[in-house]
Scaffold this motif. Structure first.
Motif, mmCIF file in Angstrom:
data_model
loop_
_atom_site.group_PDB
_atom_site.id
_atom_site.type_symbol
_atom_site.label_atom_id
_atom_site.label_comp_id
_atom_site.label_asym_id
_atom_site.label_seq_id
_atom_site.Cartn_x
_atom_site.Cartn_y
_atom_site.Cartn_z
ATOM 1 N N LEU A 36 0.833 -1.194 0.000
ATOM 2 C CA LEU A 36 0.000 0.000 0.000
ATOM 3 C C LEU A 36 0.873 1.252 0.000
ATOM 4 O O LEU A 36 1.939 1.282 0.621
ATOM 5 C CB LEU A 36 -0.922 0.010 1.215
ATOM 6 N N MET A 37 0.400 2.291 -0.691
ATOM 7 C CA MET A 37 1.133 3.549 -0.796
ATOM 8 C C MET A 37 0.335 4.683 -0.160
ATOM 9 O O MET A 37 -0.839 4.884 -0.468
ATOM 10 C CB MET A 37 1.403 3.880 -2.269
ATOM 11 N N PHE A 38 1.009 5.412 0.734
ATOM 12 C CA PHE A 38 0.428 6.583 1.378
ATOM 13 C C PHE A 38 1.372 7.777 1.186
ATOM 14 O O PHE A 38 2.558 7.604 0.888
ATOM 15 C CB PHE A 38 0.259 6.358 2.890
ATOM 16 N N HIS A 39 0.844 8.966 1.416
ATOM 17 C CA HIS A 39 1.681 10.169 1.441
ATOM 18 C C HIS A 39 1.438 10.885 2.776
ATOM 19 O O HIS A 39 2.017 10.509 3.770
ATOM 20 C CB HIS A 39 1.398 11.054 0.225
ATOM 21 N N HIS A 40 0.579 11.889 2.791
ATOM 22 C CA HIS A 40 0.283 12.593 4.046
ATOM 23 C C HIS A 40 -0.685 11.808 4.920
ATOM 24 O O HIS A 40 -1.602 11.157 4.427
ATOM 25 C CB HIS A 40 -0.359 13.951 3.748
ATOM 26 N N VAL A 41 -0.474 11.929 6.239
ATOM 27 C CA VAL A 41 -1.450 11.467 7.231
ATOM 28 C C VAL A 41 -1.652 12.630 8.193
ATOM 29 O O VAL A 41 -0.745 12.986 8.952
ATOM 30 C CB VAL A 41 -0.953 10.231 8.005
ATOM 31 N N ARG A 42 -2.838 13.234 8.162
ATOM 32 C CA ARG A 42 -3.075 14.406 9.020
ATOM 33 C C ARG A 42 -4.577 14.693 9.067
ATOM 34 O O ARG A 42 -5.314 14.270 8.178
ATOM 35 C CB ARG A 42 -2.317 15.621 8.491
ATOM 36 N N PRO A 43 -5.016 15.422 10.100
ATOM 37 C CA PRO A 43 -6.441 15.786 10.160
ATOM 38 C C PRO A 43 -6.832 16.611 8.946
ATOM 39 O O PRO A 43 -6.035 17.414 8.446
ATOM 40 C CB PRO A 43 -6.529 16.620 11.448
ATOM 41 N N TRP A 44 -8.052 16.394 8.478
ATOM 42 C CA TRP A 44 -8.510 17.098 7.282
ATOM 43 C C TRP A 44 -9.119 18.447 7.648
ATOM 44 O O TRP A 44 -9.919 18.560 8.574
ATOM 45 C CB TRP A 44 -9.545 16.267 6.532
ATOM 46 N N HIS A 45 -8.684 19.488 6.918
ATOM 47 C CA HIS A 45 -9.248 20.816 7.073
ATOM 48 C C HIS A 45 -9.898 21.197 5.750
ATOM 49 O O HIS A 45 -9.227 21.275 4.720
ATOM 50 C CB HIS A 45 -8.163 21.823 7.465
ATOM 51 N N GLU A 46 -11.186 21.424 5.780
ATOM 52 C CA GLU A 46 -11.935 21.693 4.554
ATOM 53 C C GLU A 46 -11.493 23.007 3.911
ATOM 54 O O GLU A 46 -11.399 24.041 4.567
ATOM 55 C CB GLU A 46 -13.432 21.748 4.857
ATOM 56 N N PRO A 51 -6.508 20.411 -4.953
ATOM 57 C CA PRO A 51 -6.212 19.469 -6.042
ATOM 58 C C PRO A 51 -5.302 18.324 -5.636
ATOM 59 O O PRO A 51 -5.257 17.305 -6.322
ATOM 60 C CB PRO A 51 -5.542 20.361 -7.085
ATOM 61 N N ASN A 52 -4.565 18.481 -4.520
ATOM 62 C CA ASN A 52 -3.682 17.405 -4.056
ATOM 63 C C ASN A 52 -4.294 16.604 -2.915
ATOM 64 O O ASN A 52 -3.578 15.863 -2.228
ATOM 65 C CB ASN A 52 -2.338 17.996 -3.613
ATOM 66 N N ARG A 53 -5.601 16.725 -2.745
ATOM 67 C CA ARG A 53 -6.248 16.026 -1.638
ATOM 68 C C ARG A 53 -6.068 14.514 -1.729
ATOM 69 O O ARG A 53 -6.052 13.818 -0.717
ATOM 70 C CB ARG A 53 -7.738 16.364 -1.599
ATOM 71 N N PHE A 54 -5.935 13.998 -2.935
ATOM 72 C CA PHE A 54 -5.780 12.548 -3.098
ATOM 73 C C PHE A 54 -4.519 12.030 -2.420
ATOM 74 O O PHE A 54 -4.376 10.830 -2.191
ATOM 75 C CB PHE A 54 -5.778 12.175 -4.586
ATOM 76 N N LEU A 55 -3.601 12.936 -2.076
ATOM 77 C CA LEU A 55 -2.343 12.534 -1.450
ATOM 78 C C LEU A 55 -2.405 12.487 0.072
ATOM 79 O O LEU A 55 -1.378 12.279 0.713
ATOM 80 C CB LEU A 55 -1.217 13.495 -1.874
ATOM 81 N N ASP A 101 5.511 7.763 1.150
ATOM 82 C CA ASP A 101 6.465 8.454 0.281
ATOM 83 C C ASP A 101 6.732 9.898 0.721
ATOM 84 O O ASP A 101 5.856 10.553 1.288
ATOM 85 C CB ASP A 101 5.950 8.477 -1.155
ATOM 86 N N ASP A 102 7.932 10.368 0.426
ATOM 87 C CA ASP A 102 8.366 11.772 0.514
ATOM 88 C C ASP A 102 8.925 12.190 1.864
ATOM 89 O O ASP A 102 9.572 13.225 1.963
ATOM 90 C CB ASP A 102 7.260 12.753 0.115
ATOM 91 N N GLY A 103 8.664 11.434 2.932
ATOM 92 C CA GLY A 103 9.243 11.787 4.226
ATOM 93 C C GLY A 103 8.550 12.943 4.917
ATOM 94 O O GLY A 103 9.205 13.786 5.531
ATOM 95 N N TYR A 104 7.225 12.990 4.862
ATOM 96 C CA TYR A 104 6.498 14.084 5.491
ATOM 97 C C TYR A 104 6.509 13.970 7.013
ATOM 98 O O TYR A 104 6.392 12.877 7.574
ATOM 99 C CB TYR A 104 5.056 14.116 4.992
ATOM 100 N N ARG A 105 6.600 15.118 7.657
ATOM 101 C CA ARG A 105 6.631 15.153 9.117
ATOM 102 C C ARG A 105 5.331 14.610 9.714
ATOM 103 O O ARG A 105 5.348 14.026 10.813
ATOM 104 C CB ARG A 105 6.895 16.584 9.598
ATOM 105 N N SER A 319 -2.445 2.498 -4.291
ATOM 106 C CA SER A 319 -2.535 3.805 -3.648
ATOM 107 C C SER A 319 -3.805 3.912 -2.815
ATOM 108 O O SER A 319 -4.906 3.634 -3.300
ATOM 109 C CB SER A 319 -2.519 4.906 -4.714
ATOM 110 N N ILE A 320 -3.635 4.315 -1.567
ATOM 111 C CA ILE A 320 -4.789 4.613 -0.727
ATOM 112 C C ILE A 320 -5.093 6.087 -0.928
ATOM 113 O O ILE A 320 -4.423 6.961 -0.383
ATOM 114 C CB ILE A 320 -4.520 4.273 0.748
ATOM 115 N N ASN A 321 -6.088 6.347 -1.758
ATOM 116 C CA ASN A 321 -6.384 7.668 -2.274
ATOM 117 C C ASN A 321 -7.263 8.456 -1.304
ATOM 118 O O ASN A 321 -8.299 7.963 -0.852
ATOM 119 C CB ASN A 321 -7.092 7.502 -3.627
ATOM 120 N N GLY A 322 -6.839 9.671 -1.012
ATOM 121 C CA GLY A 322 -7.568 10.487 -0.061
ATOM 122 C C GLY A 322 -8.962 10.882 -0.495
ATOM 123 O O GLY A 322 -9.775 11.313 0.339
ATOM 124 N N LEU A 323 -9.278 10.739 -1.786
ATOM 125 C CA LEU A 323 -10.623 11.043 -2.268
ATOM 126 C C LEU A 323 -11.579 9.868 -2.098
ATOM 127 O O LEU A 323 -12.771 9.992 -2.375
ATOM 128 C CB LEU A 323 -10.569 11.453 -3.739
#
Length: 352
Positions: A36-46, A51-55, A101-105, A319-323
């Motif tokens: 499985l592939m992820f990028h950001h993990v964080r609370p969602w703010h509307e 356009p990058n929400r899928f990440l 991916d990418d090493g996000y904090r 990909s676990i898509n944020g959408l």
């Protein structure tokens, strides 16, 4: 604003769920395991323009993903274990590997505590430049520039484009157009055009990297956890296929050596930036093997089968898509049915 592709995927996931194809086709569609592939993990703010929400996914959906994997009989293992699992002649439950991916904090801030509590091993792929506090998160720069500008003028390969970006719909259309056109051409041009847009809104690319990506100190702390694997995501996150072999070889091999020197531990795996067929192909797969990586992952969609043992530097991921943060989409992806359908479509097109 979701694209027509995301609406199509959502319809497909719903259809698979409604017909229960994720259950009755699972024995045919599901492989030995899934990465499985992820990028950001964080609370969602509307926000109106994302356009990058899928990440990005929420921490709650990460926990749900782990719970669903285990409920569906998957064994969550480290990426290190995949080659041996594929070679094994013993009967095993299907495996799942979690990669980020990418090493996000935010992976450390929000993802790590959840995965540690749930005793789930995982892999973070680190970009050397990002961990050093510089580089180009150009897809985010582009989003931020379009979000703030009501009017854009750019030159794309000698063609002057004038785009009105006053409404959310106009911004979404402009983002899709520019991302698609720029990514199809030389990367130097992509970075120059987006760099100009960033200057128009006084955005410093290095400051954005420092804000969003984990530093080497943070990566070193993470690497002490025996359930965390640190892999390479190249030196600077380039579109490798857009560059000559010497450049790509250095990005792949030097990244491994530099991460090893930073962490004092062996780096066995790499994720190709962007990872689609137009960004990484046979040349890159060979370079990864020559550089001593045991496994390399792409963004080409699919489950892992025993046949992939012959191509360990060209592994597909899901990909676990944020959408699509819902159970129907997740179960469809874990069943393998969407990828079996894609394979059938490809086979028919080739046979026509």
């Amino acid at each position: 604003m979701p694209s027509w592709r995301h609406h199509l995927f959502a319809t497909g996931f719903s259809a698979i769920s409604a017909t229960r194809a994720d259950i009755w086709l699972r024995p045919l569609a599901r492989g030995a395991g899934v990465i499985l592939m992820f990028h950001h993990v964080r609370p969602w703010h509307e926000k109106p323009f994302t356009p990058n929400r899928f990440l990005e996914i929420t921490p709650e959906f990460l926990a749900k993903t782990v719970a669903t994997l285990r409920k569906d009989g998957f064994e969550i293992i480290s990426l290190d274990e995949v080659p041996d699992r594929l070679r094994s002649t013993r009967s095993h439950p299907p495996f799942a590997v979690l990669t980020f991916d990418d090493g996000y904090r935010d992976n450390i801030e929000y993802g790590w505590p959840i995965l540690k509590r749930l005793k789930a091993p995982w892999t973070m792929f680190v970009v050397n430049d990002f961990a050093s506090g510089h580089g180009r998160l150009w897809w985010l720069e582009l989003e931020m520039a379009i979000a703030q500008l009501d009017h854009i003028e750019v030159t794309l390969h000698e063609e002057r484009l004038v785009l009105t970006t006053g409404t959310t719909a106009q911004k979404s259309e402009a983002f899709g157009l520019l991302r698609r056109r720029l990514k199809a051409g030389p990367e130097e041009h992509l970075l120059a055009v987006i760099g100009d847009l960033s200057r128009q809104i006084d955005l410093d690319p290095d400051s954005l990297v420092k804000k969003l990506c984990a530093s080497w100190d943070e990566v070193r702390l993470l690497a002490r956890d025996p359930d965390v694997t640190i892999g390479s995501h190249t030196l600077s996150h380039p579109i490798l296929a857009r560059h000559d072999a010497k450049f790509s070889a250095a990005e792949i091999s030097r990244s491994k050596l530099l991460i090893e020197s930073q962490l004092g531990r062996r780096v066995r795996h790499i994720a190709y930036p962007h990872g689609d067929p137009s960004s990484a192909g046979e040349r890159e797969f060979g370079l990864a093997q020559q550089s001593g990586y045991e496994a390399a992952v792409t963004t080409r969609p699919g489950h892992i089968f025993t046949r992939h043992l012959a191509h360990p530097t060209a592994l597909p991921r899901v990909s676990i898509n944020g959408l699509h943060q819902n159970e129907a989409a997740l179960r469809a992806l874990l069943s393998g049915v969407p990828f079996m359908a894609l394979d059938l479509v490809k086979h028919r097109s080739l046979s026509a």
